[in-house]
Design an enzyme around this catalytic site. Sequence first.
Site, PDB file in Angstrom:
ATOM      1  N   HIS A  13       5.725   5.291 -25.036  1.00  0.00           N
ATOM      2  CA  HIS A  13       6.201   3.957 -24.672  1.00  0.00           C
ATOM      3  C   HIS A  13       6.993   3.299 -25.799  1.00  0.00           C
ATOM      4  O   HIS A  13       8.193   3.123 -25.720  1.00  0.00           O
ATOM      5  CB  HIS A  13       5.024   3.032 -24.341  1.00  0.00           C
ATOM      6  CG  HIS A  13       4.249   3.468 -23.167  1.00  0.00           C
ATOM      7  ND1 HIS A  13       2.882   3.368 -23.101  1.00  0.00           N
ATOM      8  CD2 HIS A  13       4.650   4.005 -22.007  1.00  0.00           C
ATOM      9  CE1 HIS A  13       2.474   3.839 -21.935  1.00  0.00           C
ATOM     10  NE2 HIS A  13       3.523   4.215 -21.260  1.00  0.00           N
ATOM     11  N   ASP A 148      -6.382   2.756 -21.680  1.00  0.00           N
ATOM     12  CA  ASP A 148      -4.922   2.704 -21.491  1.00  0.00           C
ATOM     13  C   ASP A 148      -4.544   3.473 -20.231  1.00  0.00           C
ATOM     14  O   ASP A 148      -5.410   3.736 -19.384  1.00  0.00           O
ATOM     15  CB  ASP A 148      -4.193   3.211 -22.743  1.00  0.00           C
ATOM     16  CG  ASP A 148      -4.376   4.702 -22.997  1.00  0.00           C
ATOM     17  OD1 ASP A 148      -5.074   5.371 -22.202  1.00  0.00           O
ATOM     18  OD2 ASP A 148      -3.829   5.186 -24.002  1.00  0.00           O
ATOM     19  N   GLY A 179      -5.755   2.017 -16.471  1.00  0.00           N
ATOM     20  CA  GLY A 179      -4.370   1.627 -16.742  1.00  0.00           C
ATOM     21  C   GLY A 179      -3.466   1.960 -15.564  1.00  0.00           C
ATOM     22  O   GLY A 179      -2.636   1.154 -15.142  1.00  0.00           O
ATOM     23  N   ARG A 416       3.480  -9.933 -29.342  1.00  0.00           N
ATOM     24  CA  ARG A 416       3.507 -11.396 -29.278  1.00  0.00           C
ATOM     25  C   ARG A 416       4.288 -11.991 -30.442  1.00  0.00           C
ATOM     26  O   ARG A 416       4.187 -11.534 -31.582  1.00  0.00           O
ATOM     27  CB  ARG A 416       2.085 -11.954 -29.315  1.00  0.00           C
ATOM     28  CG  ARG A 416       1.142 -11.415 -28.258  1.00  0.00           C
ATOM     29  CD  ARG A 416       1.306 -12.132 -26.927  1.00  0.00           C
ATOM     30  NE  ARG A 416       2.345 -11.538 -26.090  1.00  0.00           N
ATOM     31  CZ  ARG A 416       2.164 -10.491 -25.298  1.00  0.00           C
ATOM     32  NH1 ARG A 416       0.990  -9.926 -25.221  1.00  0.00           N
ATOM     33  NH2 ARG A 416       3.156 -10.016 -24.570  1.00  0.00           N
TER      34      ARG A 416
END
Length: 591
Positions: A13, A148, A179, A416
């Site tokens: 990812h 995950d 996930g 974030r």
Amino acid sequence: MSLNILGISAHYHDAACCLLRDGELVCAVEEERLSRVKHDPRLPWRAFRFCLEQGGITLPEVDCVAYYEDPAKKLARQIWMGLQPGSSPEARRKIHGRIAATLGRVEREIREGLGYEGRIEILDHHLAHAASSFYYSGFDDAAILTVDGVGEWATTTFGRAGGRGIELFEEVRFPNSLGFLYSAVTAYLGFEVNEGEYKVMGLAPYGKPRYIDQIRSLVTLGEEGQYRLNLEYFDFLEQERMFSDRLVALFGIPPRPAESELLPFHHDVARSLQWVLEEILLEKVRFLHGKTGSRNLCMAGGVALNCVANARILREGPFSDLFIQPAAGDAGGCLGAAAVAHVRLTGERPRQGRLDHMYWGPGYSSRDVAELLAATSCRGLDFRGRTGELIEATVDRLAEGKIIGWFQGRMEFGPRALGARSILADPRRPEMRDRINALVKMREAFRPFAPAVLAERAAAHFDLDHRSPFMLETSQVISPLDLPAVTHVDGSARVQTVDRQATSRFAGLLEGFERRTGCPVLLNTSFNMRGEPIVCTPADALLCFVHSQIDTLVVEDFLLDREQVPSRWRELSPPPRRPEAAISHQVYTLL
Ligand SMILES: [Fe+2]
């Protein structure tokens, strides 16, 4: 002589790299921030180079490169997938491509792509997740839960950690995956897999849990940590789609096309999915507590970014203290890889204590910014040596209802924005959510923005009795102020508590805003356009500022109002709204 270990996550990812020196974190960055390719999964050579530069070392001074998953085990799982009897020719062709991409790739790329000739340590994916939490938690002992989509074979692991290291004593194996359960329903609801899960969580409070029975029928709970997906509802093993026609029949409504209208049905399915996920996690956390007896819980893996579930685990679960590694997804796996390599090389636990901030990325000086502005003919206000005045000038604009692009210090590691690369605004203004969406985020109106609050004021405005510096849990808004721009439909908010020690300038801004307005809270959202990574460099910030048409850019000691941007730039029309990617039913591309 220092011990320099570089941790790497890649090929799935979000690729990333970090440097651990003598067991202490020096720096970490996702490749996407440097390459500007969102979720860039490629070998992170830019991030690797940044870590060498930030650490002031050269390649021969690297003692070990630690990689966050075992390609041989991943290959075995991919071959098993290629042998599925019901798989379509197209799915088989793709799995062959993935097998070819895994085969012998990791070591070859590290040697050839990075020019590195030294020691390489390979870890299991979920051990990297587990270590990325425990070794950065500051706990002497802890229970560990990782959840995950999939690593090599494991999708969920249960463990304990202490003086003798980490022991993962139970795992749930692919294709059974919480996930993928969440991602499959995310895809059914018309959102992009690996991107839209957060949207589903944000959508859930609008709905009622009317479809709990249907969602429960997708998964069967087993003894201890086990559960099984009921695979007739999922197609990810055999087709290029997460969910099957049986799942569509179960709900009786066709999948939502991407970007189409959201109906109460979609709200209700999202709420039901979130409910069942929380129910399962709570049950498994209770099992884990009974098995380990620890009062501390460490979590990592992409599902640990579900801040609504995290809040329930903390509130209703049996553990007294919870640490979630803030970069809980695959990018953060590099932290764990480096920590385990440190243990293997030295026999000792890394010295790193509990992470109290996430500002591990690149930083830039005011001189860098001055050079950029000089080259671009932007007439910014120069506040070098006058931080107090810079804060006051920024507060002036926030109090007038302006939207600020705020760029200070080293960039955040993890998904974030925490006040280093943030867009900030007055949370008391109800129009702010729509305005920020229209100018820069262009995202779905139902998704709330988050509040940042001075840590010592948090309890007066949010139902929160502890620090929450990384926005990893939600809490109810109890403020005497009306904070419509950061309050979700169910009265909750995803709070960041801001400490002066971690980020003095951001805390100073919040203090200045409180002095002026009586409100110690700001709306805080990540500094990026929709579909792009968070800005990294001053040039990225300037480009985003011009494109987005936000009102003011504060970059280190310089402040630019929109009028100070050259008129030929201002005349450029904003980019058209990007359609949401039309691949909402797609399976994980690198499964
Ligand atoms: Fe993972």
